[in-house]
Design an enzyme around this catalytic site. Structure first.
Site, short mmCIF file in Angstrom:
data_model
loop_
_atom_site.label_atom_id
_atom_site.label_comp_id
_atom_site.label_asym_id
_atom_site.label_seq_id
_atom_site.Cartn_x
_atom_site.Cartn_y
_atom_site.Cartn_z
N ASN A 150 0.80 -1.24 0.00
CA ASN A 150 0.00 0.00 0.00
C ASN A 150 0.83 1.28 0.00
O ASN A 150 0.48 2.26 -0.65
CB ASN A 150 -1.02 -0.01 1.14
CG ASN A 150 -0.40 -0.06 2.49
OD1 ASN A 150 0.62 -0.73 2.70
ND2 ASN A 150 -0.99 0.64 3.44
N GLY A 226 1.98 -6.17 7.15
CA GLY A 226 1.03 -6.73 6.20
C GLY A 226 -0.26 -7.10 6.90
O GLY A 226 -0.59 -6.54 7.96
N THR A 228 -3.27 -9.22 8.94
CA THR A 228 -3.29 -9.93 10.22
C THR A 228 -3.23 -11.44 10.02
O THR A 228 -2.54 -12.14 10.78
CB THR A 228 -4.55 -9.51 11.01
OG1 THR A 228 -4.38 -8.12 11.36
CG2 THR A 228 -4.73 -10.31 12.29
N THR A 230 -1.76 -13.09 7.56
CA THR A 230 -0.37 -13.43 7.23
C THR A 230 0.51 -13.32 8.47
O THR A 230 1.37 -14.18 8.71
CB THR A 230 0.18 -12.48 6.13
OG1 THR A 230 -0.81 -12.28 5.14
CG2 THR A 230 1.44 -13.02 5.51
N GLU A 248 3.47 -5.59 12.17
CA GLU A 248 2.59 -4.43 11.99
C GLU A 248 1.46 -4.88 11.09
O GLU A 248 1.68 -5.13 9.91
CB GLU A 248 3.37 -3.27 11.33
CG GLU A 248 4.50 -2.72 12.16
CD GLU A 248 4.02 -2.04 13.43
OE1 GLU A 248 2.83 -1.71 13.53
OE2 GLU A 248 4.85 -1.87 14.33
N CYS A 282 -3.16 1.77 6.12
CA CYS A 282 -3.56 1.03 7.33
C CYS A 282 -4.09 1.98 8.40
O CYS A 282 -4.77 1.55 9.32
CB CYS A 282 -2.37 0.25 7.86
SG CYS A 282 -0.92 1.28 8.10
N GLU A 461 7.54 -0.05 16.04
CA GLU A 461 8.58 0.47 15.15
C GLU A 461 8.70 1.96 15.44
O GLU A 461 8.02 2.50 16.29
CB GLU A 461 8.20 0.18 13.69
CG GLU A 461 8.12 -1.32 13.46
CD GLU A 461 7.99 -1.71 12.00
OE1 GLU A 461 7.66 -0.85 11.17
OE2 GLU A 461 8.21 -2.90 11.71
P1 NAD Z 1 -0.14 -9.38 2.98
O1 NAD Z 1 -0.12 -9.88 4.36
O2 NAD Z 1 -0.91 -10.12 1.96
O3 NAD Z 1 1.35 -9.29 2.39
C1 NAD Z 1 2.36 -8.56 3.02
C2 NAD Z 1 3.71 -9.12 2.64
O4 NAD Z 1 3.81 -10.44 3.16
C3 NAD Z 1 3.90 -9.26 1.12
O5 NAD Z 1 5.24 -8.95 0.80
C4 NAD Z 1 3.60 -10.72 0.89
O6 NAD Z 1 4.22 -11.25 -0.26
C5 NAD Z 1 4.18 -11.34 2.15
N1 NAD Z 1 3.65 -12.67 2.49
C6 NAD Z 1 2.46 -13.20 2.13
N2 NAD Z 1 2.35 -14.47 2.61
C7 NAD Z 1 3.49 -14.73 3.30
C8 NAD Z 1 3.99 -15.84 4.03
N3 NAD Z 1 3.28 -16.96 4.14
N4 NAD Z 1 5.19 -15.75 4.61
C9 NAD Z 1 5.91 -14.62 4.53
N5 NAD Z 1 5.53 -13.53 3.83
C10 NAD Z 1 4.32 -13.57 3.22
O7 NAD Z 1 -0.61 -7.87 3.07
P2 NAD Z 1 -0.88 -6.87 1.87
O8 NAD Z 1 -2.18 -7.25 1.23
O9 NAD Z 1 0.34 -6.75 1.03
O10 NAD Z 1 -1.04 -5.48 2.65
C11 NAD Z 1 -2.23 -5.02 3.19
C12 NAD Z 1 -2.30 -5.28 4.67
O11 NAD Z 1 -1.19 -4.68 5.32
C13 NAD Z 1 -3.51 -4.67 5.31
O12 NAD Z 1 -4.05 -5.59 6.23
C14 NAD Z 1 -2.98 -3.46 6.05
O13 NAD Z 1 -3.73 -3.04 7.15
C15 NAD Z 1 -1.65 -3.95 6.45
N6 NAD Z 1 -0.74 -2.85 6.74
C16 NAD Z 1 -0.39 -2.61 8.04
C17 NAD Z 1 0.44 -1.54 8.35
C18 NAD Z 1 0.86 -1.24 9.77
O14 NAD Z 1 1.77 -0.46 9.95
N7 NAD Z 1 0.24 -1.83 10.76
C19 NAD Z 1 0.91 -0.73 7.32
C20 NAD Z 1 0.53 -0.99 6.02
C21 NAD Z 1 -0.30 -2.06 5.74
#
Ligand code: NAD
Length: 480
Positions: A150, A226, A228, A230, A248, A282, A461
């Site tokens: 994002n 990423g 929750t 994952t 996060e 997020c 962080e």
């Molecule tokens: P996602 O969890 O699908 O993917 C995030 C990352 O994890 C990607 O690089 C993905 O390839 C990797 N990944 C996926 N499966 C994995 C596995 N089994 N093992 C290791 N890595 C793996 O998330 P997304 O769709 O890319 O992002 C959106 C989400 O991120 C939303 O839920 C959003 O709220 C969250 N987010 C949180 C913050 C925060 O600071 N809390 C900031 C930005 C986004």
């Protein structure tokens, strides 16, 4: 068409398998480049380079590490236009947003930790006449950093910069959905002369590359941002290996609006906190709670302003709502709008897929959407949608607003709009969230801790907390 490369041991290299994935431009729905479909073989090479580099990087004087980080920050600033364009094409976000937020903040991350490390200190504890303790803070080792799509470069650099500043070397994986700015960062690191193996970037799928990083027996630390679900999976793999973990995760942030707020400021900022980056931040406030006294006025004004938001080409200067990041995510958001109606919600504006003209006709666009009439505890109000969709709900008392705000499994950020100082502090004290923004949104002082509670994450962080995370404290006790 361009083939993105991995950055391993200071070189731009092909994946071992020589296979690539399609990389889509969400504004047109067309493939515009290819991304390495890397696997555990590439992660093994990256780890080996990072391990070798750790021997010298971990003892490189911090002044020198700082210089590399500041050089990278300066190069990001110098290439701002190019990086912002790449990020906008890769992600679908308005170019203006990438130029004013994403890329400047990525540079700021490198700048902050490039200077922060110079001022980072550890403690000494005197036991009067008998002993003195001092704490050494030593870099943990090879850090695994995994980030989402994002805010691609911004969140990628938010992990990498403190890791490198602290003396760790890194194996990093950006999202496969938005790899381009991480690729450009590898070119910048080469230009900055960053020693080989200090930062390694492996592109590819989460289930392959991400999983290989998380389950690697010699990577002792994982910094993940990423979803929750994952994050839960990553914790289940990494925790039994006793890895240091920072997670996060998702959010479902409340935006609580009292009648005594500065209405115009609130309205201006609420438009941003609802729909910036198509609601795919997020920290966006997706549940808006409005004191009943001003609910009708708020609803009329908010809906009118939402209808006026220009949906269009992300590269166009006036565009306010660009493309959703992928077709899959567009489908997910539309399915939640359908669910909201089944749950008894009324769509006050938006709610539909948008088809633009010409080259953009296959892009992934959705109208910004406002929904009312939903119970606070229905699925639409409890689950993260992560798109341009907000619900509005009236409330009568502070207690009711707090109860609804705190009712989800999440606890990332929250917003409060009120002119009553005492109430603001009282509410801030009771909101279950890692961040409370009072009469503002997205204002960030990088020295402050960042992160969520409950299902929004573990660890913090930002600031010196991040340097603490990437270093291990060792207490040395000296008998006097
Ligand atoms: P996602 O969890 O699908 O993917 C995030 C990352 O994890 C990607 O690089 C993905 O390839 C990797 N990944 C996926 N499966 C994995 C596995 N089994 N093992 C290791 N890595 C793996 O998330 P997304 O769709 O890319 O992002 C959106 C989400 O991120 C939303 O839920 C959003 O709220 C969250 N987010 C949180 C913050 C925060 O600071 N809390 C900031 C930005 C986004």
């Amino acid at each position: 068409m361009q083939h993105i490369k991995n950055y391993i041991n200071g070189q731009l290299v092909e994946p071992v398998s020589k296979t690539y994935l399609d990389n889509f431009n969400p504004s047109t729905g067309k493939v515009y480049s290819y991304i390495p479909d890397s696997d555990e073989q590439d992660v093994a090479l990256a780890y080996s380079a990072a391990k070798t580099a750790f021997a010298s990087w971990s003892i490189t004087p911090k002044e020198q590490r700082s210089k590399y980080l500041l050089k990278i920050a300066a190069l990001i600033e110098k290439k701002l236009d190019h990086l912002a364009l790449a990020e906008s094409i890769d992600n679908g976000k308005p170019l203006k947003l990438a130029k004013t937020v994403d890329i400047p903040r990525a540079a700021a991350n490198f700048h902050f930790y490039g200077t922060g490390i110079l001022h980072y200190a550890s403690h000494a504890h005197s036991m009067e006449e008998s002993a003195i303790n001092y704490t050494l803070r030593q870099p943990v080792g090879v850090a695994g950093c995994i980030s989402p799509w994002n805010l691609p470069l911004y969140l990628f650099s938010w992990k990498i910069a403190p890791a490198l500043a602290a003396g760790c070397t890194v194996v990093a994986k950006p999202s496969e959905i938005t790899p381009m700015s991480a690729y450009l960062l590898s070119e910048i690191c080469i230009e900055a002369g960053l020693p080989a193996g200090v930062l390694n970037i492996v592109h590819g799928l989460g289930g392959k590359v991400g999983n290989a990083i998380v389950s690697h027996k010699d990577i002792p630390l994982i910094s993940f941002t990423g979803g929750t679900v994952t994050g839960k999976h990553i914790a289940s793999v990494a925790a039994p290996m006793f890895k240091k973990l920072s997670l996060e995760l998702g959010g479902k942030n409340p935006n609580i609006i009292f009648a005594d707020c500065d209405y115009d400021k609130m309205m201006h900022t609420t438009m941003l906190s609802s729909f910036a980056n198509q609601g795919q931040i997020c920290l966006c406030g997706s549940r808006i709670f409005v004191e009943r006294k001003i609910y009708d006025k708020f609803k009329t004004d908010f809906v009118a302003k939402t209808k006026a938001l220009l949906i269009g080409d992300p590269l166009h200067e006036n565009t306010k709502i660009g493309a959703i990041v992928s077709e899959g995510h567009q489908q997910k958001i539309l399915s939640y709008i359908e669910l909201a109606q089944k749950e008894g919600g009324t769509v006050l504006c938006g709610g539909k897929k948008v088809t633009l003209d010409g080259d953009l006709k296959n892009g992934y666009y959705i109208e910004p959407t406002v929904i009312e009439g939903l119970a606070y505890d229905c699925r639409t109000n409890q689950e993260e949608i992560f798109g341009p969709v907000v619900t509005i709900t009236p409330f009568d008392t502070e207690e009711e607003a707090l109860m609804m705000a705190n009712s989800t499994i999440y606890g990332l950020a929250s917003m409060l709009w009120t002119g009553d100082l005492t109430r603001a502090h009282r509410m801030a004290n009771h909101i279950h969230a890692g961040i409370v923004w009072i009469n503002c949104w997205l204002l960030r002082d990088l020295r402050t801790p960042f992160g969520g509670v409950k299902a929004s994450g573990v660890g913090r962080e930002g600031g010196f907390e991040a340097l603490d995370f990437f270093t291990e404290p060792k207490n040395v006790c000296v008998r006097l």
